[in-house]
Enzyme design. Structure first.
Site, mmCIF file in Angstrom:
data_model
loop_
_atom_site.group_PDB
_atom_site.id
_atom_site.type_symbol
_atom_site.label_atom_id
_atom_site.label_comp_id
_atom_site.label_asym_id
_atom_site.label_seq_id
_atom_site.Cartn_x
_atom_site.Cartn_y
_atom_site.Cartn_z
ATOM 1 N N GLU A 69 0.828 -1.186 -0.146
ATOM 2 C CA GLU A 69 0.087 -0.039 -0.114
ATOM 3 C C GLU A 69 1.022 1.397 0.092
ATOM 4 O OE1 GLU A 69 -2.434 0.394 3.557
ATOM 5 O OE2 GLU A 69 -3.127 2.399 2.726
ATOM 6 N N ASP A 70 2.034 1.363 0.675
ATOM 7 C CA ASP A 70 2.546 2.515 1.266
ATOM 8 C C ASP A 70 3.907 2.849 0.384
ATOM 9 O OD1 ASP A 70 0.649 3.232 2.823
ATOM 10 O OD2 ASP A 70 1.755 2.570 4.691
#
Ligand code: MN
Length: 737
Positions: free
Chosen positions: A90-91
């Site tokens: 996600e990051d």
């Protein structure tokens, strides 16, 4: 950021990593460690540029989540690796593909699931409840691997623990969501400690003042609590030692959140929540004797303290669906205080703390640890998908209310009283003693004042407040459900009524005297009639309570003098009436007109010219088109009708239809024997006191046939006759014609 700081931080990260391996609940193989190491290195690399809002390196977060997963929940190496990597896709620049290449399909799939849930987090527009609904669906359909959910819970726990530097509105949003979805999920999975912590943190951010207040009060009462627990422990210790048991007695404080929930639900103050902590007795035992020892301890505890049978839960014989085992009871402890006692072995305790992970660790009968874990995960998946599992806990909650038509409630001293289900506070009052019931002023349930018609539940502690001035009112009859209370209230009301009637009679005597009327039977009867009452007591009572006042008595005396005048008027009028009519006593039961000498029932109508009412002397007149018309004898048309159409005039008579006889023919057959006829007539005539209009018997070749015409008032009489005739020996069949 200085180089020295970075170096220091790297050291800390390395330490955290070591700690992660050390605290793992499950034993890790070299292969496991290798997997975790690779995951750790990947995560460190992926997050190397990132810092959290608090300023610390981002990697501390995935490590912390992995630690929760490894230690508090006790998941496997795959899960620990996935936890370390949960925010990577996600990051950072890493893709799902990268993870699959590096760690294989399972880890990649778990991380994928976690990423998807995270993306939902960002959907900030939606209200929390809708979003939570999204989650629920997501959690159930998204992935076959329940580890996604467990790691997500761990992730949420750590986020909640480190939310301090976040924006206020974000804090509230995340906290609400946690209370709504993650705490219940943790509960379902059997992660009780995590659930409690999530709830307390949720409260801390949604209602900070409340949280601080309760937390402070718990601190303040800590000493008192410790003394209480010591008191409890020293009372039972000797018994336990004599039995040779090794135990550990601890206080188990209720969570801040559940104290709060209780305060809101029962609308009580902190001090009024009586079960702020439980006592936990943890004992050593081998697997074979576990259950036996639990009950032995139970028996020793209840030797000293009275047990409350409705709060008995045997989760040892029937573990909860999430694996929880323990024996719970509530006893009247020192200082007449209810206290929950949880009895469990060290093994059960571990399961309670860690859920199924511990359960399957112990249940290692030949199977490998991993296989056990698979079982747990499968079972969890099942439990989460199957909405009905909710029903298990639900049923347990209400079991005590369901299992009987009876509820058990307690006096302030802890004595048990049973009441029928639906029993009210006032019922309880009467169940203790009639005198207490009759003097009930108010009722406290679990320390709170309730209405008298408050419906009690099992386990309620009920305190009655009495007062010498209190007495039952008519209203009370609608407040009770038990026969006992009802009877007592009624007789008390009657007693009071009688008392009032006695006083009322004296009052009436004085009032009539002032009107120059003597209170005698005649006057009383007239007054009863005048007021349309039934008995003299009704009259006296009404005078006593004042609904029959001077005004009514005055009206009565006036009407009385009028009656006297009317009496003479009537005497004069009667002389003009037909003298041939025999006056029968007329009652309001005279409701039907019969015609002719045979008193036949025929259809008739009342003549509009004179409109007879029951009791009037009447005759029937057979019209050409409209059947029989009934006229009064003194109808203006009567003379003309009777003289011109005498042949159409029918004798008519009012009767009481309920007393009317109906002629019925009965035909009997049977075996001819001596005295049979006698017996038949005896049954009908003597025993039933009925009229026999005709009776005939024929006998032929030992068989007889009889025909009887009897007068009966209704079908019930007829059935009784037939039944009795049937009992006569020799009678074969009876027909009604
Ligand atoms: Mn995270």
């Amino acid at each position: 950021m200085t180089e020295a700081f970075i170096e220091e931080e790297n050291k800390l990260i390395a330490q955290e990593y070591k700690e992660l391996l050390r605290i793992s609940y499950r034993s890790l193989t070299d292969e496991d460690k290798k997997l975790i190491r690779t995951a750790f290195d990947t995560a460190v690399d992926a997050h190397k540029e990132q810092r959290r809002k608090s300023g610390e390196a981002y990697i501390f977060h995935p490590i912390a989540v992995a630690k929760i997963v490894a230690s508090e929940i006790g998941l496997d190496a795959t899960s620990i690796a996935a936890a370390l990597l949960h925010d990577v896709v996600e990051d950072t620049d890493y893709t799902l593909n990268d993870l699959e290449q590096l760690f294989g399909e399972t880890v990649a799939r778990i991380v994928d699931g976690l990423t998807k849930i995270s993306l939902l987090d960002k959907d900030e527009e939606k209200p929390v409840s809708l979003q939570a609904e999204n989650y629920r669906k997501m959690l159930l359909t998204l992935n076959d691997d329940v580890r996604v959910i467990i790691i997500k819970i761990a992730d949420r726990l750590h986020n909640m623990q480190t939310m301090g530097s976040m924006r206020l509105d974000k804090q509230v949003k995340i906290a609400s969501e946690t209370l709504y979805i993650y705490a219940p999920l943790a509960h379902r999975i059997g992660l009780y400690n995590i659930k409690s912590e999530l709830e307390d943190l949720g409260l801390k951010y949604t209602e900070p003042e409340v949280f601080d207040d309760i937390q402070q009060k718990i601190k303040d009462s800590k000493e008192e609590q410790d003394t209480y627990i010591q008191n409890f422990a020293s009372t039972i210790r000797k018994g336990l030692e004599e039995a040779g048991l090794h135990i550990n007695i601890k206080g188990r404080p209720k969570s801040i959140y559940s104290i709060r929930r209780k305060m809101v639900k029962q609308q009580v103050s902190f001090d009024e929540v009586y079960d702020k902590f439980a006592i936990r007795i943890i004992y050593k035992s081998d697997l074979a004797n576990e259950k036996f020892i639990a009950w032995k301890i139970y028996s020793i505890v209840t030797d000293f303290f009275r047990a409350n049978p409705v709060r008995m839960r045997d989760w040892i014989s029937n573990p909860k669906s999430n694996g929880y085992e323990s024996l719970h009871t509530t006893v009247m402890g020192p200082e007449n205080q209810w206290i929950e006692v949880q009895i469990r072995s060290e093994r059960m305790h571990e399961i309670a703390e860690k859920g199924y992970a511990a359960h399957y660790k112990y249940k290692n009968n030949g199977e490998k640890e991993d296989q056990n874990l698979e079982h747990w995960l499968d079972k969890l998946q099942e439990a989460l998908i199957n909405e009905e599992t909710n029903a298990v806990d639900f049923v347990e909650e209400f079991k005590m209310n369901l299992y009987a038509k009876e509820i058990f409630v307690f006096t302030p001293k802890g004595e048990i009283k049973s009441l029928p289900k639906g029993g009210t506070a006032l019922d309880f009052s009467f169940s203790i003693h009639t005198d207490i019931g009759l003097r009930t002023r108010g009722v406290r349930v679990n320390g709170k004042l309730v209405p008298l018609n408050y419906v009690l539940k099992s386990g309620d502690q009920v305190e009655i407040i009495t007062s010498k001035q209190s007495k039952p009112t008519q209203q009370w009859l609608s407040y009770v459900t038990t026969g006992r209370a009802r009877t007592k209230i009624k007789s008390s009301l009657n007693e009071e009524r009688k008392q009032i009637a006695i006083e009322g009679k004296d009052i009436l005597r004085r009032k009539l005297k002032s009107q120059r009327i003597t209170l005698n039977e005649k006057a009383i009867n007239e007054l009863v009639k005048f007021c349309k009452l039934k008995t003299s007591n009704d009259l006296f009572y009404r005078v006593g309570i004042g609904t029959i006042d001077n005004k009514i008595i005055k009206e009565f005396t006036n009407s009385r003098s009028n009656t006297l005048i009317n009496f003479f008027k009537n005497k004069i009028r009667r002389n003009g009436e037909n003298p041939n009519i025999i006056n029968e006593e007329i009652t309001n039961k005279f409701d039907l007109i019969v015609f002719g000498k045979d008193e036949e029932k025929l259809n008739y109508k009342f003549a509009p010219c004179c409109k007879p009412i029951p009791g009037d002397n009447v005759f029937g007149f057979l019209t050409i088109n409209e059947g029989i018309k009934v006229h009064k004898y003194n109808c203006p048309n009567a003379v003309q009708l009777q003289s011109n159409y005498a042949y159409r005039v029918m004798q008519a008579k009012w009767i009481d239809s309920s007393q009317q006889e109906f002629k019925t023919n009965l035909r009997l057959t049977g075996i001819d024997n001596m005295g049979l006829v006698n017996k038949v007539t005896q049954v009908i005539s003597n025993n039933m006191n009925l009229n026999i209009y005709s009776i005939s018997f024929n006998s032929n070749g030992g068989v007889f046939e009889g025909k009887i015409t009897v007068g009966v008032k209704n079908k019930n009489f007829l059935s009784t006759i037939i039944q009795r005739l049937n009992n006569i020996k020799g009678i074969d069949k009876i027909y009604r014609e």
